[in-house]
Scaffold this active site. Structure first.
Site, mmCIF file in Angstrom:
data_model
loop_
_atom_site.group_PDB
_atom_site.id
_atom_site.type_symbol
_atom_site.label_atom_id
_atom_site.label_comp_id
_atom_site.label_asym_id
_atom_site.label_seq_id
_atom_site.Cartn_x
_atom_site.Cartn_y
_atom_site.Cartn_z
ATOM 1 C CB SER A 115 -6.029 -5.330 4.817
ATOM 2 O OG SER A 115 -5.174 -4.563 5.658
ATOM 3 N NE ARG A 156 3.223 -9.851 -3.821
ATOM 4 C CZ ARG A 156 2.507 -10.670 -3.059
ATOM 5 N NH1 ARG A 156 1.826 -10.187 -2.038
ATOM 6 N NH2 ARG A 156 2.468 -11.959 -3.303
ATOM 7 C CD GLU A 211 5.150 -8.034 -0.246
ATOM 8 O OE1 GLU A 211 4.007 -8.513 -0.130
ATOM 9 O OE2 GLU A 211 5.364 -6.804 -0.145
ATOM 10 C CE LYS A 231 0.378 -7.165 7.590
ATOM 11 N NZ LYS A 231 -0.356 -6.800 6.375
ATOM 12 C CB SER A 290 -0.925 0.024 1.220
ATOM 13 O OG SER A 290 -1.906 -0.971 1.098
ATOM 14 C CB THR A 344 -1.815 -1.884 7.792
ATOM 15 O OG1 THR A 344 -2.011 -2.915 6.835
ATOM 16 C CG2 THR A 344 -0.340 -1.703 8.047
ATOM 17 C CB SER A 362 -4.467 0.317 5.008
ATOM 18 O OG SER A 362 -4.486 -1.052 5.366
ATOM 19 C CG HIS A 365 28.585 11.167 -3.162
ATOM 20 N ND1 HIS A 365 29.509 12.137 -3.487
ATOM 21 C CD2 HIS A 365 27.594 11.288 -4.068
ATOM 22 C CE1 HIS A 365 29.079 12.829 -4.528
ATOM 23 N NE2 HIS A 365 27.910 12.328 -4.912
HETATM 24 O O1 PA5 Z 1 1.995 -7.069 0.065
HETATM 25 C C1 PA5 Z 1 1.631 -7.203 1.231
HETATM 26 O O2 PA5 Z 1 0.833 -8.089 1.590
HETATM 27 C C2 PA5 Z 1 2.145 -6.269 2.280
HETATM 28 O O3 PA5 Z 1 3.251 -5.538 1.822
HETATM 29 C C3 PA5 Z 1 1.010 -5.342 2.719
HETATM 30 O O4 PA5 Z 1 0.677 -4.460 1.689
HETATM 31 C C4 PA5 Z 1 1.406 -4.580 3.982
HETATM 32 O O5 PA5 Z 1 1.646 -5.502 5.011
HETATM 33 C C5 PA5 Z 1 0.351 -3.592 4.409
HETATM 34 O O6 PA5 Z 1 -0.918 -4.163 4.404
HETATM 35 P P1 PA5 Z 1 -2.109 -3.335 3.738
HETATM 36 O O7 PA5 Z 1 -1.686 -3.142 2.311
HETATM 37 O O8 PA5 Z 1 -3.300 -4.204 3.846
HETATM 38 O O9 PA5 Z 1 -2.210 -2.073 4.494
#
Ligand code: PA5
Length: 350
Positions: A100, A150, A235, A345, A57, A103, A98, A251
């Site tokens: 979901s 993602r 991921e 989580k 996110s 987060t 977010s 640098h």
């Molecule tokens: O790809 C993923 O699952 C994570 O990088 C999430 O995006 C991250 O943990 C944050 O969660 P959310 O995108 O639901 O806020």
């Protein structure tokens, strides 16, 4: 190695479909921004914009900032974490992103921003963030649920750009026509990069990165894209990756390309190139490649495509996303699940 049977075996949750429909998702994301009711929204340019989000996110915020470029009328700060800078005030537009909606870091920071008087805009598919937005009556860009964050970049990036355009923050950018260019290019790439298409750049890059530590270098202006490559390789590919930017790495980091030799030779460097990067940075990238080449396990250049900044950034994002996908298959991994992130989580909740 990268045949359809292998892909079907490992990609059981069909990440391929989400990659293939990214162009449509970008258009739909833009439309979600267009449909948001902005009645009652303050159209004055804020003192600053803070975009808060983590992982899949948060990268949307980095890309908003990259697209906004240096001419944007106020600073954009991408915020990741629990604490909030004291400058967040009633003159701040705070965008909480977010996928979901649950987060922890993003929820805590949006609550603090609200308490500090900031104007809030939420981007989420639901969860507690949606509940918080509804309870306090601030605008919420509601995006479709049920995909990995993602793989939802079009929903996380484009509605924010669309709203900024409507609020008049991006007057010097022609984002509506840039969107058309980007969608057309991404659709073409999705065809060119299909598993059954002849050997494509993402497949070649995945082979080059397989068994190596990917090191992604880019100009400062492309930092968001380099970070996206790293995150996607982590991921999707379940692989370590590293990124750094020019000119800063010239640098310090350039001196590090010597030890430990077993590690440097295990690194494959990809330089993300864009014709609009400062000419001085282009020279630095060329010279650096010459200086470090013999210490690396390989160096390749990856060039952006398209005319507008939006298209060029998204073209590199797409090449990276597909590369990370094929890398997952080479590592015999399912690109979709992120079990460690979920386990972490879960444990934090107890
Ligand atoms: O790809 C993923 O699952 C994570 O990088 C999430 O995006 C991250 O943990 C944050 O969660 P959310 O995108 O639901 O806020």
């Amino acid at each position: 190695m990268l045949n359809l049977a292998q892909i079907q075996q490992h990609d059981s949750e069909d990440m391929l479909h989400l990659l293939s429909t990214f162009s449509e998702q970008c258009r739909r994301g833009w439309e979600i921004g267009e449909a948001l009711d902005l009645a009652g929204c303050d159209e004055r340019i804020p003192n600053n914009i803070v975009i808060a989000g983590m992982g899949g996110s948060g990268i949307g915020g980095d890309l908003v900032k990259a697209v906004a470029g240096t001419e944007f009328p106020c600073p954009i700060i991408v915020h990741r974490g629990y604490t909030l800078p004291a400058f967040v005030s009633s003159q701040t537009l705070f965008v909480a992103v977010s996928y979901s909606g649950n987060t922890e870091e993003t929820l805590l920071s949006v609550k603090k921003a609200f308490a500090q008087g900031a104007k809030i805009l939420a981007v989420t598919s639901g969860g507690k963030l949606k509940g918080f937005a509804d309870a306090h009556g601030f605008p919420c860009l509601a995006i479709p649920a049920g995909q990995p964050p993602r793989a939802s970049l079009g929903y996380l990036l484009m509605p924010i750009l669309s709203v900024f355009a409507r609020l008049g923050y991006t007057l010097d950018l022609n984002l509506q026509s840039d969107l058309e260019e980007a969608v057309a290019l991404l659709a073409r790439m999705a065809v060119d990069f299909q598993p059954d298409a002849p050997e494509s750049q993402p497949k070649q890059l995945a082979h080059a990165l397989h068994g190596k530590l990917p090191v992604i270098y880019a100009s400062q202006e492309l930092e968001a894209v380099a970070m996206r490559w790293k995150g996607q390789i982590n991921e999707n590919g379940k692989s370590l990756a590293y990124y750094s930017v020019y000119p800063e790495m010239n640098h310090n980091e350039i001196e590090g390309w010597k030890h430990p030799p077993a590690l440097t030779r295990s690194c494959h460097v990809l330089q993300l190139r864009d014709p609009a990067a400062p000419s001085q940075t282009q020279r630095r990238m060329d010279i650096t490649a010459e200086l470090i080449q013999s210490y690396t396990g390989g160096i390749a250049q990856v060039h952006s495509e398209g005319t507008s900044l939006l298209t060029r950034l998204l073209s590199l994002v797409a090449i990276g996303d597909w590369t990370s996908y094929y890398l997952a298959i080479l590592y015999e991994q399912n690109p979709t699940p992120v079990r460690r992130i979920e386990e972490l989580k879960r444990r934090l909740e107890t």
